[in-house]
Structure formats: C-alpha cells, structure tokens
Design a protein around this motif. Structure first.
Motif, PDB file in Angstrom:
ATOM      1  N   ASN A 104       0.828  -1.214   0.000  1.00  8.34           N
ATOM      2  CA  ASN A 104       0.000   0.000   0.000  1.00  8.34           C
ATOM      3  C   ASN A 104       0.861   1.263   0.000  1.00  8.34           C
ATOM      4  O   ASN A 104       0.693   2.164   0.832  1.00  8.34           O
ATOM      5  CB  ASN A 104      -0.959   0.001   1.189  1.00  8.34           C
ATOM      6  N   PRO A 105       1.791   1.355  -0.954  1.00 10.04           N
ATOM      7  CA  PRO A 105       2.727   2.488  -0.953  1.00 10.04           C
ATOM      8  C   PRO A 105       2.090   3.804  -1.382  1.00 10.04           C
ATOM      9  O   PRO A 105       1.083   3.838  -2.084  1.00 10.04           O
ATOM     10  CB  PRO A 105       3.780   2.055  -1.971  1.00 10.04           C
ATOM     11  N   GLU A 106       2.731   4.865  -0.936  1.00 14.85           N
ATOM     12  CA  GLU A 106       2.491   6.220  -1.422  1.00 14.85           C
ATOM     13  C   GLU A 106       3.839   6.709  -1.912  1.00 14.85           C
ATOM     14  O   GLU A 106       4.879   6.348  -1.351  1.00 14.85           O
ATOM     15  CB  GLU A 106       1.984   7.115  -0.299  1.00 14.85           C
TER      16      GLU A 106
ATOM     17  N   LEU B 181       9.292   7.199  -0.689  1.00  8.48           N
ATOM     18  CA  LEU B 181       8.371   6.071  -0.652  1.00  8.48           C
ATOM     19  C   LEU B 181       7.919   5.874   0.787  1.00  8.48           C
ATOM     20  O   LEU B 181       8.751   5.759   1.687  1.00  8.48           O
ATOM     21  CB  LEU B 181       9.071   4.800  -1.151  1.00  8.48           C
ATOM     22  N   ARG B 182       6.613   5.847   0.984  1.00  3.80           N
ATOM     23  CA  ARG B 182       6.034   5.498   2.285  1.00  3.80           C
ATOM     24  C   ARG B 182       5.126   4.302   2.061  1.00  3.80           C
ATOM     25  O   ARG B 182       4.301   4.298   1.146  1.00  3.80           O
ATOM     26  CB  ARG B 182       5.227   6.663   2.858  1.00  3.80           C
TER      27      ARG B 182
ATOM     28  N   ASP C   3       4.480  -6.965   8.146  1.00  4.69           N
ATOM     29  CA  ASP C   3       3.989  -6.933   9.524  1.00  4.69           C
ATOM     30  C   ASP C   3       3.192  -5.663   9.801  1.00  4.69           C
ATOM     31  O   ASP C   3       2.913  -5.350  10.963  1.00  4.69           O
ATOM     32  CB  ASP C   3       5.159  -7.052  10.508  1.00  4.69           C
ATOM     33  N   GLN C   4       2.885  -4.927   8.739  1.00  7.73           N
ATOM     34  CA  GLN C   4       2.130  -3.674   8.784  1.00  7.73           C
ATOM     35  C   GLN C   4       2.866  -2.550   9.505  1.00  7.73           C
ATOM     36  O   GLN C   4       2.259  -1.591   9.976  1.00  7.73           O
ATOM     37  CB  GLN C   4       0.739  -3.887   9.391  1.00  7.73           C
ATOM     38  N   ASN C   5       4.193  -2.673   9.572  1.00  5.49           N
ATOM     39  CA  ASN C   5       5.017  -1.611  10.147  1.00  5.49           C
ATOM     40  C   ASN C   5       5.267  -0.554   9.071  1.00  5.49           C
ATOM     41  O   ASN C   5       5.774  -0.878   7.995  1.00  5.49           O
ATOM     42  CB  ASN C   5       6.358  -2.159  10.635  1.00  5.49           C
ATOM     43  N   PRO C   6       4.937   0.702   9.349  1.00  4.89           N
ATOM     44  CA  PRO C   6       5.187   1.747   8.357  1.00  4.89           C
ATOM     45  C   PRO C   6       6.681   2.058   8.235  1.00  4.89           C
ATOM     46  O   PRO C   6       7.438   1.930   9.195  1.00  4.89           O
ATOM     47  CB  PRO C   6       4.427   2.956   8.901  1.00  4.89           C
ATOM     48  N   PHE C   7       7.089   2.422   7.022  1.00 10.10           N
ATOM     49  CA  PHE C   7       8.462   2.846   6.800  1.00 10.10           C
ATOM     50  C   PHE C   7       8.493   3.905   5.713  1.00 10.10           C
ATOM     51  O   PHE C   7       7.518   4.084   4.985  1.00 10.10           O
ATOM     52  CB  PHE C   7       9.378   1.658   6.430  1.00 10.10           C
TER      53      PHE C   7
END
Length: 188
Positions: free
Chosen positions: A77-79, A117-118, A123-127
């Motif tokens: 699910n990137p932005e 890139l976000r 593991d649903q950890n945002p980066f």
C-alpha cells in the motif's frame, strides 16, 4: 516458493488500478516470497503484484548501488512523492529502463531524480525511504504498475512509436500472454 509467470503488456490486470491490500496473512507472505523469487529469476530489480496477475498495491525491489549498498524489501500500500522530472534531451545511456512485462526491450524515459516512498511491510510496520537516482527510478516504475501504467505508456513520441511497433510485431498487446523466467527464452 515458486517462480510465477509474468504477464506481458496487454493483459487487463496490467492496465487497471490495483486494490489496497487489506489482509496480511500467510497467503500474502507466500505471494511476496514467490514475487521475490520471480524477480531474481527474471532477473529484475523490482516486480509489482499486477505483473504476476494479482491486482494488489504491493511491489518488491532489490538493487545494489555503485557503493555496494543493498536496497531490498516489499512495499505494501505504498504512497510515492517525487521531485519534478528533468526536461530536455534524453540520455539514452543513463535514462533507459526495461520492464519485465515488455521483455527484452529498453527505452529512455525521464524520471524524477528524487522520490520518497512510504509504505508498510508484511507486519504492517510503516516505513519511509528517501531515494535518488536509480532507486528513485525503480520506485517510480513499480509504483506506476499499481496504477495500471507501464513505462512504455510514458515514452516520448519517437520512442513510443518504436515501442508500439515492437509490441505489435511480437504479437503482444492482447490478454493472456505471459512468460516464466527459467522456462521461456525471454528477459526484460
């Protein structure tokens, strides 16, 4: 893990918008592992889920820069935010890219030099990754796949015309065509 067939331009899943990933389970982990194996077998530096027939907003990437720094991972699910792309004449040596869904072809394309890139990982950890140069190009290329855009769709007229002829001559541009790394004699 398995090497998956890679769809060739013309398949509807490549030309439509992908859906957000909502279920983070073992099936998703297996898909990502298969995508990584497929990307390496191709060989490629990135692979988006639509390229292997899954209209989901995720891609994998693996690239090593000139200083041997390795960048690899999965973006779910990137932005993506990018700087304005350069203008002017294309540098065919520095700006040519290829696509595993247009195998064996390379064309020059202006891409933004900087990208942010976000996304989340498995593991649903945002980066967040701030990228420049080729890594920024990889992110833009793979992100485009999630919106149904192939790099040949962005080419300047003379290169777009050449790409269209190559695609037509190869018999591509229709649904249902694919190739499998390690099985078929194609590469992108």
């Amino acid at each position: 893990m398995a090497v998956l067939p890679i769809l060739i331009t013309g398949d509807p899943v490549l030309h439509g918008s992908a859906s957000s990933v909502t279920v983070f389970d073992d099936s998703l982990r297996e898909l990502v592992a298969d995508m990584v194996e497929t990307m390496h077998a191709a060989p490629g530096v990135g692979l988006a889920a639509p390229q292997v027939g899954f209209p989901l907003r995720l891609f994998v990437f693996h690239w090593v820069d000139d200083s041997d720094t390795e960048f690899s991972g999965v973006a779910v699910n990137p932005e993506l935010w990018v700087s304005p792309p350069p203008v002017g004449e294309l540098d065919e040596d520095e700006e040519s890219e290829g696509c595993l869904s247009v195998p064996g072809e390379r064309y020059p394309l202006h891409r933004s030099e900087l990208a942010i890139l976000r996304a989340v990982d498995l593991d649903q950890n945002p980066f967040e990754i701030r990228a420049e140069g080729w890594l920024a190009r990889i992110f833009q290329h793979e992100y485009d796949h999630l919106d149904g855009v192939l790099y040949v769709d962005r080419l300047e007229h003379v290169h777009a015309k050449t790409a269209a002829k190559v695609i037509r001559k190869a018999g591509w541009g229709t649904p249902g065509l694919s190739w499998t790394p390690g099985v078929d004699d194609l590469e992108g």
